[in-house]
Design a protein around this motif. Structure first.
Motif, PDB file in Angstrom:
ATOM      1  N   ALA A  38      55.151  73.498  88.038  1.00  0.00           N
ATOM      2  CA  ALA A  38      56.078  74.141  88.970  1.00  0.00           C
ATOM      3  C   ALA A  38      55.349  74.689  90.192  1.00  0.00           C
ATOM      4  CB  ALA A  38      56.843  75.266  88.270  1.00  0.00           C
ATOM      5  N   THR A  39      54.196  75.307  89.986  1.00  0.00           N
ATOM      6  CA  THR A  39      53.460  75.837  91.133  1.00  0.00           C
ATOM      7  C   THR A  39      52.896  74.708  91.997  1.00  0.00           C
ATOM      8  OG1 THR A  39      51.471  76.134  89.781  1.00  0.00           O
ATOM      9  CG2 THR A  39      52.886  78.053  90.074  1.00  0.00           C
ATOM     10  N   GLY A  40      52.479  73.615  91.359  1.00  0.00           N
ATOM     11  CA  GLY A  40      52.017  72.455  92.122  1.00  0.00           C
ATOM     12  C   GLY A  40      53.138  71.842  92.943  1.00  0.00           C
ATOM     13  N   TYR A  41      54.326  71.752  92.346  1.00  0.00           N
ATOM     14  CA  TYR A  41      55.493  71.241  93.058  1.00  0.00           C
ATOM     15  C   TYR A  41      55.820  72.137  94.247  1.00  0.00           C
ATOM     16  CZ  TYR A  41      60.276  69.631  93.885  1.00  0.00           C
ATOM     17  OH  TYR A  41      61.417  69.147  94.456  1.00  0.00           O
ATOM     18  N   GLU A  42      55.748  73.440  94.039  1.00  0.00           N
ATOM     19  CA  GLU A  42      56.032  74.368  95.142  1.00  0.00           C
ATOM     20  C   GLU A  42      55.012  74.226  96.268  1.00  0.00           C
ATOM     21  OE1 GLU A  42      57.077  79.048  95.792  1.00  0.00           O
ATOM     22  OE2 GLU A  42      55.370  78.551  94.499  1.00  0.00           O
ATOM     23  N   SER A  43      53.758  74.040  95.904  1.00  0.00           N
ATOM     24  CA  SER A  43      52.741  73.907  96.970  1.00  0.00           C
ATOM     25  C   SER A  43      52.917  72.605  97.749  1.00  0.00           C
ATOM     26  CB  SER A  43      51.326  74.005  96.387  1.00  0.00           C
ATOM     27  OG  SER A  43      51.025  72.874  95.614  1.00  0.00           O
TER      28      SER A  43
END
Length: 85
Positions: free
Chosen positions: A73-78
């Protein structure tokens, strides 16, 4: 953009399950010296061993899956600038 995360999230979840299984297998072998944890119907293992294996497996699976899902999820957000929901 959030609809793009659904198939990616599914893939991440599957990979998380595979990683969790590998981690649990290694942890179980280090603790007990056995290659496989007992199943709930294993006649040659005690209730204590079976329940300990189940509790440990649940804890390891929960931890690894949460870590991998959160990293996805954090990778997708970045990459996209939006948080998947």
């Amino acid at each position: 953009m959030k609809t793009l995360y659904k198939p990616l999230g599914l893939l991440i979840s599957v990979l998380g399950g595979l990683a969790a299984n590998a981690v649990f297998t290694k942890v179980w072998k280090q603790i007990t010296g056995e290659r496989q944890a007992p199943t709930s119907t294993a006649r040659d293992h005690s209730w204590r061993e079976v329940l300990f294996a189940a509790a440990l497996q649940g804890a390891v699976f929960g931890l690894v899956k949460a870590a991998i899902d959160r990293a996805g999820a954090t990778g997708y957000e970045s990459l996209t600038g939006t948080w998947p929901e």
